[in-house]
Design a protein around this motif. Structure first.
Motif, PDB file in Angstrom:
ATOM      1  N   GLU A   1     -10.688 -21.114 -32.852  1.00 41.18           N
ATOM      2  CA  GLU A   1      -9.653 -20.316 -32.856  1.00 41.18           C
ATOM      3  C   GLU A   1      -8.564 -20.155 -31.774  1.00 41.18           C
ATOM      4  O   GLU A   1      -7.407 -20.163 -32.143  1.00 41.18           O
ATOM      5  CB  GLU A   1     -10.262 -19.016 -32.653  1.00 41.18           C
ATOM      6  N   GLU A   2      -9.064 -20.902 -30.492  1.00 41.99           N
ATOM      7  CA  GLU A   2      -8.133 -21.052 -29.572  1.00 41.99           C
ATOM      8  C   GLU A   2      -7.061 -22.295 -29.667  1.00 41.99           C
ATOM      9  O   GLU A   2      -6.058 -22.187 -29.677  1.00 41.99           O
ATOM     10  CB  GLU A   2      -8.842 -21.471 -28.188  1.00 41.99           C
ATOM     11  N   LEU A   3      -7.922 -23.308 -30.285  1.00 43.53           N
ATOM     12  CA  LEU A   3      -6.742 -24.442 -30.724  1.00 43.53           C
ATOM     13  C   LEU A   3      -6.013 -23.986 -31.788  1.00 43.53           C
ATOM     14  O   LEU A   3      -4.748 -24.258 -31.851  1.00 43.53           O
ATOM     15  CB  LEU A   3      -7.741 -25.590 -31.176  1.00 43.53           C
ATOM     16  N   PHE A   4      -6.313 -23.258 -32.834  1.00 42.18           N
ATOM     17  CA  PHE A   4      -5.447 -22.513 -33.981  1.00 42.18           C
ATOM     18  C   PHE A   4      -4.464 -22.131 -33.270  1.00 42.18           C
ATOM     19  O   PHE A   4      -3.280 -22.250 -33.691  1.00 42.18           O
ATOM     20  CB  PHE A   4      -6.375 -22.125 -34.741  1.00 42.18           C
ATOM     21  N   ARG A   5      -4.549 -21.001 -32.283  1.00 43.32           N
ATOM     22  CA  ARG A   5      -3.429 -20.469 -31.572  1.00 43.32           C
ATOM     23  C   ARG A   5      -2.689 -21.261 -30.924  1.00 43.32           C
ATOM     24  O   ARG A   5      -1.287 -21.105 -30.941  1.00 43.32           O
ATOM     25  CB  ARG A   5      -4.189 -19.216 -30.670  1.00 43.32           C
ATOM     26  N   ILE A   6      -3.049 -22.169 -30.374  1.00 41.57           N
ATOM     27  CA  ILE A   6      -2.133 -23.016 -29.639  1.00 41.57           C
ATOM     28  C   ILE A   6      -1.262 -23.939 -30.616  1.00 41.57           C
ATOM     29  O   ILE A   6      -0.069 -24.205 -30.649  1.00 41.57           O
ATOM     30  CB  ILE A   6      -3.141 -24.133 -28.606  1.00 41.57           C
ATOM     31  N   LEU A   7      -1.793 -24.438 -31.892  1.00 39.89           N
ATOM     32  CA  LEU A   7      -1.044 -25.136 -32.731  1.00 39.89           C
ATOM     33  C   LEU A   7       0.006 -24.375 -33.301  1.00 39.89           C
ATOM     34  O   LEU A   7       1.121 -24.736 -33.706  1.00 39.89           O
ATOM     35  CB  LEU A   7      -2.062 -25.773 -33.733  1.00 39.89           C
ATOM     36  N   GLN A   8      -0.354 -22.994 -33.650  1.00 37.07           N
ATOM     37  CA  GLN A   8       0.652 -22.155 -34.216  1.00 37.07           C
ATOM     38  C   GLN A   8       1.783 -21.920 -33.222  1.00 37.07           C
ATOM     39  O   GLN A   8       3.025 -21.905 -33.698  1.00 37.07           O
ATOM     40  CB  GLN A   8       0.056 -20.655 -34.323  1.00 37.07           C
ATOM     41  N   ALA A   9       1.494 -21.711 -32.029  1.00 38.38           N
ATOM     42  CA  ALA A   9       2.453 -21.433 -31.178  1.00 38.38           C
ATOM     43  C   ALA A   9       3.557 -22.763 -30.965  1.00 38.38           C
ATOM     44  O   ALA A   9       4.686 -22.816 -30.798  1.00 38.38           O
ATOM     45  CB  ALA A   9       1.838 -21.116 -29.556  1.00 38.38           C
ATOM     46  N   GLU A  10       2.668 -24.095 -30.750  1.00 43.55           N
ATOM     47  CA  GLU A  10       3.456 -25.153 -30.563  1.00 43.55           C
ATOM     48  C   GLU A  10       4.418 -25.687 -31.564  1.00 43.55           C
ATOM     49  O   GLU A  10       5.452 -26.080 -31.364  1.00 43.55           O
ATOM     50  CB  GLU A  10       2.418 -26.150 -30.031  1.00 43.55           C
TER      51      GLU A  10
END
Length: 77
Positions: A64-73
């Protein structure tokens, strides 16, 4: 092999784009929940080109944390 516990943001001054490689993705049920595993392989010019180079694992929290990072980046929806 590593199960990622969390991601820590680090801004760097120098970057380089690496050569493209193949990766395999698999998942399995572990005692504490589902795990997604990513295995990367070395370049074709390596001594053992078909050998796994690195393995990382994500549980639900780190996924979930990686998913949020990818969404933002990548400005993903």
């Amino acid at each position: 092999m590593a199960l990622i516990a969390n991601f820590v943001r680090q801004d760097k001054e120098r970057f380089s784009v690496h050569d493209p490689i193949d990766a395999q993705v698999s998942s399995f049920q572990a005692p504490h929940g589902r795990i997604v595993q990513i295995d990367t392989f070395g370049r074709g010019t390596r001594e053992n080109p078909g050998k796994i180079s690195q393995t990382i694992q994500l549980d639900k929290t780190s996924g979930e944390e990686l998913f949020r990072i990818l969404q933002a980046e990548f400005d993903l929806i």
